[in-house]
Design a protein around this motif. Structure first.
Motif, mmCIF file in Angstrom:
data_model
loop_
_atom_site.group_PDB
_atom_site.id
_atom_site.type_symbol
_atom_site.label_atom_id
_atom_site.label_comp_id
_atom_site.label_asym_id
_atom_site.label_seq_id
_atom_site.Cartn_x
_atom_site.Cartn_y
_atom_site.Cartn_z
ATOM 1 N N PHE A 178 0.794 -1.231 0.000
ATOM 2 C CA PHE A 178 0.000 0.000 0.000
ATOM 3 C C PHE A 178 0.824 1.279 0.000
ATOM 4 O O PHE A 178 1.705 1.500 0.827
ATOM 5 C CB PHE A 178 -0.874 0.043 1.258
ATOM 6 N N CYS A 179 0.487 2.156 -0.919
ATOM 7 C CA CYS A 179 1.129 3.470 -0.964
ATOM 8 C C CYS A 179 0.207 4.481 -0.304
ATOM 9 O O CYS A 179 -0.958 4.182 -0.012
ATOM 10 C CB CYS A 179 1.343 3.854 -2.418
ATOM 11 N N PHE A 180 0.711 5.675 -0.164
ATOM 12 C CA PHE A 180 -0.038 6.758 0.456
ATOM 13 C C PHE A 180 -1.369 7.016 -0.260
ATOM 14 O O PHE A 180 -2.419 7.155 0.353
ATOM 15 C CB PHE A 180 0.879 8.000 0.456
ATOM 16 N N THR A 212 -8.862 10.979 -6.128
ATOM 17 C CA THR A 212 -7.719 10.942 -7.062
ATOM 18 C C THR A 212 -6.433 11.144 -6.255
ATOM 19 O O THR A 212 -6.353 12.068 -5.430
ATOM 20 C CB THR A 212 -7.823 12.084 -8.101
ATOM 21 N N CYS A 213 -5.441 10.318 -6.494
ATOM 22 C CA CYS A 213 -4.176 10.482 -5.767
ATOM 23 C C CYS A 213 -3.545 11.832 -6.129
ATOM 24 O O CYS A 213 -3.481 12.191 -7.309
ATOM 25 C CB CYS A 213 -3.236 9.352 -6.144
ATOM 26 N N PRO A 214 -3.055 12.577 -5.144
ATOM 27 C CA PRO A 214 -2.424 13.866 -5.444
ATOM 28 C C PRO A 214 -1.247 13.747 -6.424
ATOM 29 O O PRO A 214 -0.964 14.679 -7.166
ATOM 30 C CB PRO A 214 -1.935 14.360 -4.089
ATOM 31 N N ILE A 241 6.879 10.574 -11.644
ATOM 32 C CA ILE A 241 6.869 9.197 -11.114
ATOM 33 C C ILE A 241 6.797 9.319 -9.593
ATOM 34 O O ILE A 241 7.491 10.145 -9.012
ATOM 35 C CB ILE A 241 8.148 8.434 -11.545
ATOM 36 N N CYS A 242 5.928 8.538 -8.974
ATOM 37 C CA CYS A 242 5.697 8.816 -7.542
ATOM 38 C C CYS A 242 6.702 8.084 -6.651
ATOM 39 O O CYS A 242 7.219 7.034 -7.030
ATOM 40 C CB CYS A 242 4.259 8.528 -7.176
ATOM 41 N N ASN A 243 6.952 8.666 -5.490
ATOM 42 C CA ASN A 243 7.951 8.134 -4.562
ATOM 43 C C ASN A 243 7.671 6.723 -4.111
ATOM 44 O O ASN A 243 8.578 5.918 -3.981
ATOM 45 C CB ASN A 243 8.010 8.998 -3.297
HETATM 46 FE FE1 F3S Z 1 0.050 5.262 -4.988
HETATM 47 FE FE2 F3S Z 1 -0.542 7.586 -5.815
HETATM 48 FE FE3 F3S Z 1 1.790 6.620 -6.202
HETATM 49 S S1 F3S Z 1 -1.908 5.873 -5.812
HETATM 50 S S2 F3S Z 1 1.516 4.443 -6.432
HETATM 51 S S3 F3S Z 1 0.945 7.162 -4.230
HETATM 52 S S4 F3S Z 1 0.576 7.708 -7.672
#
Ligand code: F3S
Length: 275
Positions: free
Chosen positions: A11-13, A91-93, A185-187
């Motif tokens: 799980f991500c944020f 929606t993810c930030p 690209i997310c952390n």
């Molecule tokens: Fe998760 Fe958002 Fe990254 S849903 S994988 S934190 S783009």
């Protein structure tokens, strides 16, 4: 056989946040799956009556619509609001960011290039924000025949591999006067990718857990395969074949950003039990 979890997995944020939002909004529905994990979607439906519809047109005035982590196309969001649907945005930030960049840069006269999968909901949404359109590519080869302006803005799908993104940037930079490269690209993806890279180098079998339609899980699987030929992508413990583990010494485990802990635990338990 030793079993070890990657240093960072699961799980991500953005997914945690979306699940919390869904749990707080009982008796609602999401347009498209909230996250790419069908088992977790089933749990939300069963325990919180959060339904799932595959069209934004199925919402009527007063209904509550939870927007999926991947976002939705701009015009569909506008239609929902115009119909007085109660929109709850999960929606993810990290996805909202490339949406904003596409809109701003497009309006400033840049040609927008999106590195990602055109068919993925996140990219359908992100692309829709480019006021004057955007091109979606997966490799530098696809850029060869495109007629592009001098000014380019480049964004990536949040779950892409950074190495592949650099190839696109490397192709564009010498060919254009101005190339604005946004690191979208997310952390969480970086951390899970780094960790799977590390563990797959020492493991002789790797199990990657996540939805078959989950882009970030597919990326983890591909990194794992680069280092460990016995890598398997499974959705849950039912997909395990215990003959895979014969003669193996070290089993590494990782999971995509939308894989809940309870599924990961079930997989670990099943492997341990069948040793
Ligand atoms: Fe998760 Fe958002 Fe990254 S849903 S994988 S934190 S783009």
């Amino acid at each position: 056989m030793k079993i070890e979890l990657a240093e960072s997995y699961g799980f991500c944020f953005g997914v945690k946040r979306a699940i919390k939002i869904a749990e707080e909004n009982k008796n609602s529905a999401t347009y498209g799956p909230l996250i790419h994990n069908s088992k977790e979607i089933e749990r939300l439906e069963k325990d919180y009556n959060v339904g799932l519809t595959d069209s934004h047109k199925s919402f009527s005035s007063g209904d509550k619509a939870v927007i999926r982590t991947h976002g939705i196309p701009k015009n569909e969001l506008e239609e929902l609001k115009a119909k007085n649907v109660n929109v709850v945005d999960a929606t993810c930030p990290y996805v909202t960011k490339p949406q904003q960049i596409c809109q701003e840069m497009s309006e400033q006269g840049y040609d927008i290039i999106i590195f990602g999968d055109e068919a993925h909901p996140e990219i359908k949404g992100v692309k829709s924000y480019a006021t004057y359109g955007a091109r979606v590519v997966t490799s530098p080869k696809e850029l060869e025949n495109l007629k592009l302006k001098e000014k380019i803005a480049l964004v990536a799908q949040t779950t892409r591999r950074v190495e592949d993104y650099l190839e696109i940037a490397n192709y564009l930079i010498p060919r254009h006067k101005e190339v604005r490269v946004f690191n979208t690209i997310c952390n969480a993806t970086f951390e899970n990718q780094e960790a799977v890279r590390k563990i797959s180098k020492k493991a002789d079998i790797m199990i990657i857990i996540g939805g078959k339609n989950s882009s970030n899980t597919k990326q983890l699987f591909s990194i794992s395969q680069d280092n460990c030929k016995d890598s398997y992508h499974i959705e849950d413990e039912k997909d395990l074949d215990f003959s895979w583990f014969k003669g193996k010494q070290f089993c590494g485990i990782s999971a995509g950003a939308s894989t809940p802990d309870w599924i990961i635990q079930n997989v670990v338990d099943a492997i341990e039990k069948n040793q």
